[in-house]
Design an enzyme around this catalytic site. Structure first.
Site, short mmCIF file in Angstrom:
data_model
loop_
_atom_site.label_atom_id
_atom_site.label_comp_id
_atom_site.label_asym_id
_atom_site.label_seq_id
_atom_site.Cartn_x
_atom_site.Cartn_y
_atom_site.Cartn_z
N ASP A 1 0.90 -1.21 -0.04
CA ASP A 1 -0.08 -0.04 0.23
C ASP A 1 0.84 1.23 -0.08
O ASP A 1 0.78 1.99 0.96
CB ASP A 1 -0.78 -0.08 1.23
CG ASP A 1 -1.89 -1.36 1.40
OD1 ASP A 1 -2.08 -2.05 0.59
OD2 ASP A 1 -2.00 -1.66 2.51
N GLU B 1 -11.46 0.15 -3.52
CA GLU B 1 -10.50 0.60 -2.40
C GLU B 1 -9.38 1.50 -2.98
O GLU B 1 -9.20 1.53 -4.41
CB GLU B 1 -9.90 -0.53 -1.55
CG GLU B 1 -9.16 -1.32 -2.14
CD GLU B 1 -8.80 -2.65 -1.25
OE1 GLU B 1 -9.32 -2.87 0.06
OE2 GLU B 1 -8.17 -3.78 -1.77
O1 FUB Z 1 -3.29 -3.64 3.50
C1 FUB Z 1 -4.57 -3.73 3.75
C2 FUB Z 1 -5.44 -3.40 2.59
O2 FUB Z 1 -5.19 -4.23 1.51
C3 FUB Z 1 -5.42 -1.99 2.05
O3 FUB Z 1 -6.03 -0.99 3.06
C4 FUB Z 1 -6.14 -2.22 0.99
O4 FUB Z 1 -6.07 -1.27 -0.02
C5 FUB Z 1 -5.63 -3.31 0.30
O5 FUB Z 1 -4.43 -3.06 -0.14
#
Ligand code: FUB
Length: 323
Positions: free
Chosen positions: A15, A222
């Site tokens: 991320d 996301e």
């Molecule tokens: O790293 C945890 C979660 O996985 C992140 O918040 C999302 O964007 C995904 O990458």
């Protein structure tokens, strides 16, 4: 640092939120822990507890891990899962925004501040009032105003906030209904709170209609990121279930945005999450994959590669394992 190779290999990182501060590149990643837990649809395998800031003096230099910058034990409101963070510099101070589950298991966004881009960061006692879900990305516009984009479906709980309040088991969104967008809100001058209640931004298709929830190749899932190119606002994000990083453009930071195309084809691993920076006149995509761990979803590594625009402002799609 070589393009498309892990920035660091001694810890797993994911991320990446990259920024240029004082002509150096700083990367704010999640710190994946090595455990043998099972994957689930709620993201239970992503059990992160702290943040390390990575830095590069330039793109030829080795990447430095600046050590622990903030740990869960020093954030009073957090119960677990410190997920994807971001950082913004304002008036010489560095503000780290991060999602985590509160003591009721609800994802919220917290803020921590430091005089240095590498921390250590001192967290506020409580999460930001009115914050919900995950993946904060903070964008400072040319006029100095700062905006947060955030939110993620499934484990990130975005769909539980459709009514404005937290609903533990919401009905499934029909495939022909409008998809949910990330939340958007301007930050107050002290960077501690929202100027208004966060609202979902709208992402439109080529006919000006909201992208539908069933359009999994294009709908928001996301990992939002905002950057500006030639005066246009580029909102990019992960499509989650279909594993693309895609983008939409708009005239204003709050949108609406119109879907424009794919930035990154699927990487090894379930999640895909990115950021985009300009550095010395070129543009770069920071992203992660699970190549080194052989596809273990919660053992990811951060990489970067060049990102190129076409003359009309569209972005050339990157195939992560092809030249
Ligand atoms: O790293 C945890 C979660 O996985 C992140 O918040 C999302 O964007 C995904 O990458």
């Amino acid at each position: 640092m070589k393009e498309r190779e892990a920035l660091v290999k001694h810890i797993f990182t994911a991320d990446p939120s990259a920024h240029v501060f004082n002509d150096k590149i700083y990367v704010y990643p999640s710190h994946d822990l090595e455990h043998d837990g099972e994957d689930d649809d709620e993201g239970g395998e992503y059990l992160m507890e702290d943040y390390h800031v990575l830095s590069l003096d330039n793109l030829e230099a080795d990447c430095v891990d600046n050590g622990e910058a903030l740990h869960m034990k020093d954030v009073p409101w957090v119960s677990k899962q410190m997920w994807a963070p971001d950082c913004v510099c304002k008036d010489g101070k560095y503000y780290l925004y991060f999602p985590a589950r509160d003591k009721d298991g609800i994802f919220r966004i917290g803020m921590a501040v430091s005089d240095s881009p590498t921390g250590p960061f001192k967290a506020e006692d409580n999460f930001m009032e009115g914050s919900m879900s995950i993946d904060p990305a903070v964008f400072m516009d040319d006029d100095g105003r700062c905006y947060m984009y955030n939110g993620g479906l499934w484990g990130g709980q975005l769909e539980k906030w459709q009514t404005g309040s937290f609903v533990k088991d919401p009905a499934e969104i029909p495939a022909d209904a409008s998809s949910l967008g990330p939340f958007f809100a301007e930050l107050t001058d002290d960077m501690k709170s929202f100027k208004e209640t966060p609202k979902m931004v709208t992402i439109l298709d080529e006919n000006g209609e909201p992208i539908k929830a069933g359009d999994e190749d294009r709908r928001y899932f996301e990992g939002p990121w905002m950057h500006k190119y030639n005066g246009l606002y580029y909102l990019s994000y992960s499509t989650g279930t279909t594993h693309y990083v895609v983008y939409a453009t708009g005239e204003k930071p709050e949108g609406p945005f119109t879907y424009r195309g794919r930035i990154l084809e699927p990487v090894i691993g379930w999640t895909t999450h990115h950021s985009i920076i300009e550095y010395h006149g070129k543009w770069y995509l920071f992203y992660h994959d699970c190549e080194i761990s052989g596809g273990i979803n919660h053992r990811r590594n951060v990489k970067y590669t060049e990102l190129k625009y076409n003359p009309d402002g569209t972005i050339q799609t990157i195939k992560p394992y092809e030249a």
